[in-house]
Design a protein around this motif. Structure first.
Motif, short mmCIF file in Angstrom:
data_model
loop_
_atom_site.label_atom_id
_atom_site.label_comp_id
_atom_site.label_asym_id
_atom_site.label_seq_id
_atom_site.Cartn_x
_atom_site.Cartn_y
_atom_site.Cartn_z
N GLU A 182 0.75 -1.02 -0.04
CA GLU A 182 0.06 0.08 0.10
C GLU A 182 0.88 1.32 -0.01
N ARG A 183 1.80 1.28 0.83
CA ARG A 183 2.77 2.36 0.91
C ARG A 183 3.46 2.55 -0.28
N ILE A 184 3.91 1.58 -0.79
CA ILE A 184 4.64 1.38 -2.23
C ILE A 184 3.61 2.30 -3.34
N LYS A 185 2.51 1.94 -3.38
CA LYS A 185 1.33 2.36 -4.24
C LYS A 185 1.34 3.94 -4.15
N LYS A 186 1.04 4.32 -2.75
CA LYS A 186 0.87 5.66 -2.44
C LYS A 186 2.31 6.58 -2.58
N ILE A 217 11.52 -5.40 -10.98
CA ILE A 217 11.33 -4.14 -9.97
C ILE A 217 12.08 -3.01 -10.21
N GLN A 218 13.08 -3.35 -10.66
CA GLN A 218 14.10 -2.11 -11.06
C GLN A 218 13.66 -1.37 -12.27
N GLU A 243 4.90 -3.40 -7.86
CA GLU A 243 4.10 -4.43 -7.34
C GLU A 243 4.42 -5.97 -7.31
N GLN A 244 5.65 -6.15 -8.10
CA GLN A 244 6.36 -7.43 -8.13
C GLN A 244 7.01 -7.59 -6.72
N PHE A 245 7.24 -6.45 -6.15
CA PHE A 245 7.83 -6.67 -4.77
C PHE A 245 7.04 -7.55 -3.58
N GLY A 246 5.87 -7.63 -3.87
CA GLY A 246 5.03 -8.36 -3.31
C GLY A 246 5.40 -9.72 -3.13
N VAL A 247 5.79 -10.33 -4.21
CA VAL A 247 6.12 -11.52 -4.50
C VAL A 247 7.32 -12.06 -3.81
N GLN A 265 10.02 -6.18 8.71
CA GLN A 265 9.38 -5.25 7.89
C GLN A 265 10.25 -4.16 7.63
N ASP A 266 11.10 -3.72 8.53
CA ASP A 266 12.19 -2.59 8.09
C ASP A 266 13.26 -3.26 6.93
N VAL A 267 13.54 -4.60 7.10
CA VAL A 267 14.44 -5.18 6.12
C VAL A 267 13.66 -5.13 4.75
N PHE A 268 12.27 -5.44 4.79
CA PHE A 268 11.78 -5.30 3.41
C PHE A 268 11.64 -4.02 2.78
N ILE A 269 11.49 -2.84 3.61
CA ILE A 269 11.48 -1.48 3.40
C ILE A 269 12.79 -0.97 2.70
N SER A 270 13.99 -1.37 3.69
CA SER A 270 15.38 -1.06 3.12
C SER A 270 15.69 -1.85 1.83
N THR A 271 15.14 -2.86 1.70
CA THR A 271 15.31 -3.88 0.31
C THR A 271 14.68 -3.06 -0.75
N PHE A 272 13.53 -2.56 -0.57
CA PHE A 272 12.68 -1.89 -1.70
C PHE A 272 13.39 -0.56 -2.03
N LYS A 273 13.87 0.10 -0.99
CA LYS A 273 14.45 1.67 -1.15
C LYS A 273 15.85 1.38 -1.92
N ASN A 274 16.55 0.05 -1.53
CA ASN A 274 17.83 0.11 -2.14
C ASN A 274 17.76 -0.81 -3.39
N ILE A 275 16.66 -1.30 -3.90
CA ILE A 275 16.65 -2.33 -4.92
C ILE A 275 17.72 -2.13 -6.27
N ASN A 276 17.69 -0.82 -6.62
CA ASN A 276 18.47 -0.52 -7.50
C ASN A 276 20.03 -0.59 -7.40
N ASN A 277 20.56 -1.08 -6.06
CA ASN A 277 21.83 -1.20 -5.96
C ASN A 277 22.10 -2.61 -6.05
N PHE A 278 20.96 -3.62 -6.25
CA PHE A 278 21.36 -4.81 -6.44
C PHE A 278 21.76 -5.24 -7.60
#
Lengths: 248, 192
Positions: free
Chosen positions: A16-20, B16-17, B22-26, B54-67
């Motif tokens: 949700e946070r990503i979508k927003k 995702i990059q 939305e693929q991040f959900g997978v 949860q923090d790990v997922f958030i950090s992973t998403f934010k930094n995914i372009n570094n992967f």
């Protein structure tokens, strides 16, 4: 509520946070700039480290202090006393920093810390020795002699000319005259600059005179008694030890 | 390309990059339980573990372009998770994982023999369950990653950012230490 509910909530919440657009990816350029900054820092530290190691070798060569090791224990003691330990310590700090930076890369942490450190140190020493062979430091030293260098650099380069302290029992000077068993030597000023004091040096038994000529820069191990030195050993200073300023 | 064919983590990360956020959900579905289980090796408090994951997922998403998609995604996300759990552990206890370790100073030869590994794997699975807490943290994390999370030495090397040889030494020493723990408890560990 099932056991999976908290996990589902967590995933849904993040999506949700990503979508927003509350969660935003850092752009690729951010990581590229970070990498470039890291590489620039790595290059700067490497260059400073090579220059420093080459300067340490240059200062040992110019001062002739490297020749001291041929005077046995006394020479070694003097060598260790006059070794530029502060610069060596600073060089080690740079090497540690270099190692820390290299470990940011995949190849860096794959190599054991000790081996990486020794490898980097060997590389810096070899590179330093190569740079020491170039006229770079000699030219800077000339500028220091003309007092064209700012204080920290100027003092650093002027100090390379300093001979051992007189109470170390080792003297540095230039042969002015050679007689039967006597040399007249102008001793270098312990401050590294200015006038020199001519003293008579009694040649030790067994010293081959033919290996010495007028104008040679020499190290003398012995005891200073008023205006003469009773020499125990005399060695030519090797390297490109320049004559003191007043003789040029 | 068949859209329904299962994709690797690296392929999904690549999408995702390219903008398919939305693929991040997978990826989260794939790693949620694994990371929570990994977190339980460090921490006991379930809420803290869930917060950190949860923090790990958030950090992973934010930094995914570094992967780098040519590398293993699992090693990368476990690296992020490992740091997060170690920090969580540091907050909870004074006796945290030490940074200094002589093992990383020199090289070691690490050899994974498949036959020996398979035999020892089953044995270690049983042993590990109860004796882990008695191991030094550096051996404990190597044992967990190798035997419980099923990572190779090379992958653990990327997660912990230490030489592969050092991983081998830690797994070996951890294994021996674990066996000693059980010998003291008079538990039979191996049938020749």
């Amino acid at each position: 509520m099932t056991n999976n509910q908290p996990q589902k909530n967590k995933i849904t919440d993040i999506l949700e946070r990503i979508k927003k657009n509350e969660l935003v990816q850092k752009p690729k350029i951010y990581f590229r700039l970070k990498l470039v900054a890291l590489i620039v820092l790595l290059v700067v530290v490497t260059v400073v480290s090579i220059l420093l190691s080459s300067f340490i070798l240059f200062s040992l060569n110019v001062s002739g202090h490297a020749s001291l090791i041929y005077f046995g224990m006394t020479g070694w003691q003097a060598f260790l006393i006059f070794f530029p330990w502060e610069l060596a310590l600073f060089e080690i700090i740079l090497l540690v920093l270099l190692e820390y930076l290299l470990r940011s890369f995949r190849f860096g942490y794959k190599i054991p810390i000790l081996y990486l450190f020794l490898g980097v140190m060997a590389l810096m020493i070899v590179s330093g020795a190569v740079v020491e062979q170039t006229p770079l430091h000699s030219r800077i030293l000339e500028r220091a002699d003309q007092e064209h260098l700012p204080p920290p650099l100027g003092v650093l380069y002027e100090n390379t000319r300093r001979p051992p302290a007189r109470d170390s029992g080792i003297f540095r000077g230039t042969i002015e005259t050679i007689e039967d068993s006597l040399l007249i030597v102008s001793l270098d000023n312990p401050r590294g600059k200015g006038t020199t004091t001519p003293v008579a040096v009694r040649i030790p038994q067994g010293q081959a005179l033919e290996e010495l000529i007028v104008g040679d820069r020499v190290f003398i191990r012995g005891r200073l008694e008023e205006e003469s030195i009773k020499a125990i050993q005399i060695k030519k200073a090797y390297g490109h030890l320049p004559p003191p300023p007043h003789m040029r | 390309m068949d859209e329904h064919a299962p994709q690797s983590d690296e392929q999904i990360a690549g999408r995702i990059q390219k903008g398919e956020k939305e693929q991040f959900g997978v990826l989260m579905e794939r790693y949620d339980k694994k990371l929570s289980r990994y977190g339980r090796r460090f921490l006991w408090d379930k809420d803290s573990i869930e917060d950190i994951v949860q923090d790990v997922f958030i950090s992973t998403f934010k930094n995914i372009n570094n992967f780098d998609t040519s590398l293993k995604f699992s090693s990368w996300i476990y690296r992020i998770a490992h740091n997060a759990f170690v920090n969580g552990l540091k907050k909870q206890q004074k006796n945290s994982l030490p940074n200094f370790d002589f093992d990383v100073f020199v090289s070691h030869v690490a050899y994974e023999d498949p036959a020996v590994e398979e035999r020892e794997y089953e044995e270690m699975q049983k042993l590990i369950a109860g004796g882990l807490d008695q191991l030094k943290p550096k051996y404990k994390e190597a044992i967990i990653l190798h035997y419980l999370e099923d990572f190779s030495y090379k992958e653990i090397s990327d997660i912990l950012q230490i030489p592969t040889g050092t991983v081998g030494v830690r797994v070996k020493r951890g294994r021996e230490a674990l066996k000693k723990v059980y010998e003291k408890m008079n538990i039979q560990t191996h049938h020749d």
